[in-house]
Structure formats: structure tokens, C-alpha cells
Scaffold this motif. Structure first.
Motif, mmCIF file in Angstrom:
data_model
loop_
_atom_site.group_PDB
_atom_site.id
_atom_site.type_symbol
_atom_site.label_atom_id
_atom_site.label_comp_id
_atom_site.label_asym_id
_atom_site.label_seq_id
_atom_site.Cartn_x
_atom_site.Cartn_y
_atom_site.Cartn_z
ATOM 1 N N LYS A 117 -1.580 14.482 13.306
ATOM 2 C CA LYS A 117 -2.201 13.205 13.675
ATOM 3 C C LYS A 117 -2.597 12.415 12.432
ATOM 4 N N ALA A 118 -3.165 13.078 11.421
ATOM 5 C CA ALA A 118 -3.558 12.387 10.201
ATOM 6 C C ALA A 118 -2.342 11.841 9.454
ATOM 7 N N LEU A 119 -1.262 12.569 9.447
ATOM 8 C CA LEU A 119 -0.051 12.089 8.784
ATOM 9 C C LEU A 119 0.475 10.826 9.457
ATOM 10 N N SER A 120 0.404 10.789 10.770
ATOM 11 C CA SER A 120 0.812 9.572 11.483
ATOM 12 C C SER A 120 -0.045 8.380 11.075
ATOM 13 N N ASP A 121 -1.349 8.604 10.903
ATOM 14 C CA ASP A 121 -2.230 7.519 10.472
ATOM 15 C C ASP A 121 -1.972 7.127 9.021
ATOM 16 N N VAL A 122 -1.651 8.093 8.174
ATOM 17 C CA VAL A 122 -1.342 7.790 6.775
ATOM 18 C C VAL A 122 -0.088 6.917 6.681
ATOM 19 N N LYS A 123 0.896 7.218 7.508
ATOM 20 C CA LYS A 123 2.120 6.417 7.497
ATOM 21 C C LYS A 123 1.838 4.963 7.876
ATOM 22 N N VAL A 124 0.938 4.764 8.826
ATOM 23 C CA VAL A 124 0.588 3.400 9.225
ATOM 24 C C VAL A 124 -0.196 2.699 8.117
ATOM 25 N N ALA A 125 -1.146 3.434 7.503
ATOM 26 C CA ALA A 125 -1.997 2.819 6.482
ATOM 27 C C ALA A 125 -1.229 2.474 5.215
ATOM 28 N N THR A 126 -0.154 3.179 4.927
ATOM 29 C CA THR A 126 0.633 2.922 3.721
ATOM 30 C C THR A 126 1.933 2.181 4.013
ATOM 31 N N ASP A 127 2.061 1.664 5.209
ATOM 32 C CA ASP A 127 3.220 0.832 5.514
ATOM 33 C C ASP A 127 3.130 -0.453 4.699
ATOM 34 N N PRO A 128 4.171 -0.818 3.947
ATOM 35 C CA PRO A 128 4.091 -2.040 3.131
ATOM 36 C C PRO A 128 3.737 -3.285 3.930
ATOM 37 N N ASP A 129 4.172 -3.381 5.165
ATOM 38 C CA ASP A 129 3.820 -4.544 5.980
ATOM 39 C C ASP A 129 2.325 -4.577 6.282
ATOM 40 N N SER B 181 6.569 -6.970 -8.008
ATOM 41 C CA SER B 181 6.675 -5.505 -7.964
ATOM 42 C C SER B 181 5.294 -4.896 -8.222
ATOM 43 N N ILE B 182 4.524 -4.794 -7.166
ATOM 44 C CA ILE B 182 3.189 -4.191 -7.258
ATOM 45 C C ILE B 182 3.305 -2.749 -6.779
ATOM 46 N N GLY B 183 3.145 -1.809 -7.682
ATOM 47 C CA GLY B 183 3.255 -0.388 -7.348
ATOM 48 C C GLY B 183 1.915 0.196 -6.922
ATOM 49 N N ILE B 184 1.921 0.940 -5.828
ATOM 50 C CA ILE B 184 0.698 1.564 -5.303
ATOM 51 C C ILE B 184 0.980 3.056 -5.157
ATOM 52 N N ASP B 185 0.289 3.865 -5.949
ATOM 53 C CA ASP B 185 0.475 5.320 -5.931
ATOM 54 C C ASP B 185 -0.653 5.980 -5.133
ATOM 55 N N PHE B 186 -0.297 6.977 -4.362
ATOM 56 C CA PHE B 186 -1.291 7.730 -3.592
ATOM 57 C C PHE B 186 -0.762 9.149 -3.425
ATOM 58 N N GLY B 187 -1.613 10.054 -2.959
ATOM 59 C CA GLY B 187 -1.213 11.450 -2.779
ATOM 60 C C GLY B 187 -2.342 12.257 -2.163
ATOM 61 N N TYR B 188 -2.162 13.574 -2.176
ATOM 62 C CA TYR B 188 -3.158 14.488 -1.640
ATOM 63 C C TYR B 188 -4.451 14.332 -2.422
ATOM 64 N N PRO B 189 -5.629 14.314 -1.811
ATOM 65 C CA PRO B 189 -5.947 14.602 -0.400
ATOM 66 C C PRO B 189 -5.998 13.372 0.498
ATOM 67 N N PHE B 190 -5.354 12.270 0.128
ATOM 68 C CA PHE B 190 -5.183 11.090 0.967
ATOM 69 C C PHE B 190 -6.516 10.393 1.271
ATOM 70 N N ARG B 191 -7.318 10.237 0.219
ATOM 71 C CA ARG B 191 -8.493 9.359 0.318
ATOM 72 C C ARG B 191 -8.029 7.948 -0.037
ATOM 73 N N LEU B 192 -7.421 7.305 0.935
ATOM 74 C CA LEU B 192 -6.773 6.025 0.661
ATOM 75 C C LEU B 192 -7.778 4.930 0.336
ATOM 76 N N HIS B 193 -9.000 5.054 0.825
ATOM 77 C CA HIS B 193 -9.993 4.022 0.540
ATOM 78 C C HIS B 193 -10.389 4.000 -0.937
ATOM 79 N N GLN B 194 -9.987 5.040 -1.692
ATOM 80 C CA GLN B 194 -10.242 5.071 -3.131
ATOM 81 C C GLN B 194 -9.021 4.651 -3.945
ATOM 82 N N VAL B 195 -7.913 4.370 -3.289
ATOM 83 C CA VAL B 195 -6.691 3.942 -3.971
ATOM 84 C C VAL B 195 -6.730 2.430 -4.129
ATOM 85 N N ALA B 196 -6.652 1.928 -5.376
ATOM 86 C CA ALA B 196 -6.752 0.494 -5.655
ATOM 87 C C ALA B 196 -5.525 0.022 -6.428
#
Length: 255
Positions: A129-141, A32-47
Motif C-alpha cells: 500500500k505504501a509503495l502505491s502511495d509513493v508512486k503517486v507522490a513521485t509521479d512527475p505530473d 531539467s530539474i532532477g529530484i532524487d529520493f530513496g529509502y526510507p521514503f520520507r518524501l516530505h524531507q526531499v527538496a
């Protein structure tokens, strides 16, 4: 109100996804590895911390992608449109006479409305368009592919649950609704400008001028005098004589 819903659903979002890493050595596993993210969606800073499945070691893994520009642009347009709508509402209700005194104020209002309509369309499209990319980047697979331990076929990785997207989907819907609302307001603001009022005056004065030209044309072909005789304006220079057959009497009629 529509602008509030737009920036609240986007700017206040926070989501979480969970993945599992089942190592061949069960002691190193983390299911159970939890990964939290949110606005402004700088996912490259989420570890997050993921097991390496080697000697109980862990490594720090980052998500991929930076979608802050589209999200912040969308929220900025929503906030400024909310503030302008609030100011415009106060002006329309309490200072409408002063608003109409100067012809430049309706023109400025018209230009700002057109600009906000265009900005709503651009920002909503970019955010969709950005939301579509966020959904792909945060897909667990997709996140599993970033974990080095999951590349080893002896280890088993899986997804526990993905993030919920209802709030962000609602923000996109409100973004395009704001575009429709502001685009519809263009006509109502345009009616207050001097361009529309000047065109209405020209269109209304044209039938009046045509009616006036008919009134000024007198009928001069003929006139009756007071004695009841009818006289015409034109005359023929050559008189015509009518003489009766068999008599010297002649009748001359000069017209």
C-alpha cells in the motif's frame, strides 16, 4: 535467501525523476530539474530548486508524504527473519539432538514461526500500500502541481522521465513469497512439537486396545472333553421323555 532479497531490494533503493519548467522568460527556465529520493521514503524531507519565473529567482519545493513507517517495518521484519533463519539452520544441522531433548524448544520454534508468518503478511501488505502511495507522490505530473510557477498558464511545465519501480515491485513480490514460505514451515515445525507427537501416540494406541479386548474374550459356549463327547454349559431343569408307541420302553434324555 528470500529475506535477503526482500530487504535488499527495498532498503537499497534510490530513484530519480525529472521535470521541466519553461518560463515565459526563457532565461529563467529550467528544463531539467532532477529530484532524487530513496529509502526510507520520507518524501516530505526531499527538496529541489524550482524557478519562480520572476526576476531569475528560485524557490525550494518539498515533496509530500512520509512512508517511512511501512518501509522500515518491512525491512525490519526481513532482517530479523533472516537472522532467525540463520540461527535455526545452524541448530537443525549441528544441534538437532539437543533441540529435541527439551520439549519446550520445538514449542518456542513453532510460536516464533507463526509470529513471523503473520508479520510477513502484515508488513508486505502495508509496504504494498505504501509503495502505491509513493508512486503517486513521485509521479512527475503530480510533482508539477507543487511548483508555484506551473500554476501560471503562461508557463509550461512537463515531465522529462519518471522513476523506475522494478526494484521496489520485486521487494513486494519477495515479501509475499516469504509469507508463503514461513506459513508452509508451520507444519514442519508443528510435527516436532509434543502436541503432534502426543496426538500420534493416542491415535496409534486406540487400535491396539481394541484388538486386545477381542483376544481376551474366550469362547465358552461349549467344549469337547478328551473322550470325544460334547458337553454344553447350560442345562434344562425339566427332563423330556420320549416313549415309543406300543411298548413300555421309554428313553429319557436330560440335557
Amino acid at each position: 535467501l528470500f529475506a535477503i532479497f526482500a530487504f535488499a531490494t527495498c532498503g537499497g533503493y534510490s530513484g530519480q525523476l525529472r521535470v521541466s519548467v519553461d518560463c515565459m522568460e526563457k532565461a529563467s527556465s529550467n528544463l531539467s530539474i532532477g529530484i532524487d529520493f530513496g529509502y526510507p521514503f520520507r518524501l516530505h524531507q526531499v527538496a529541489f530548486e524550482a524557478p519562480m519565473c520572476e526576476a531569475m529567482r528560485r524557490e525550494r519545493v518539498f515533496l509530500s508524504g512520509d512512508y517511512s513507517s511501512s518501509a522500515e517495518f518491512f525491512v525490519t521484519i526481513a532482517v530479523f527473519s533472516f537472522l532467525y533463519s540463520l540461527v535455526a539452520t545452524v541448530v537443525y544441522i549441528f544441534y538437532l539432538n539437543k533441540y529435541r531433548e527439551n520439549s519446550q524448544r520445538p514449542l518456542i520454534d513453532f510460536v516464533v514461526t507463526v509470529v513471523f508468518s503473520f508479520m510477513w503478511l502484515v508488513s508486505s501488505s502495508a509496504w504494498a500500500k505504501a509503495l502505491s502511495d509513493v508512486k503517486v507522490a513521485t509521479d512527475p505530473d503530480e510533482v508539477q502541481l507543487l511548483i508555484p510557477a506551473c500554476k501560471d498558464p503562461t508557463n509550461k511545465c512537463g515531465s522529462v522521465h519518471g522513476p523506475r519501480w522494478s526494484g521496489l515491485n520485486t521487494s513486494v513480490v519477495f515479501g509475499f513469497l516469504n509469507f508463503v514460505l514461513w506459513a508452509g514451515n508451520i507444519w514442519f515445525v508443528f510435527k516436532e512439537t509434543s502436541w503432534h507427537k502426543g496426538g500420534s501416540r493416542l491415535a496409534g494406541s486406540a487400535p491396539d486396545k481394541q484388538a486386545g479386548t477381542f483376544d481376551q474374550q474366550p469362547y465358552n459356549q461349549g467344549s469337547f472333553d478328551h473322550s470325544g463327547s460334547y458337553s454344553t454349559q447350560g442345562s434344562f431343569d425339566q427332563p423330556s421323555e420320549y416313549s415309543q408307541v406300543g411298548g413300555p420302553t421309554s428313553y429319557s434324555n436330560q440335557m
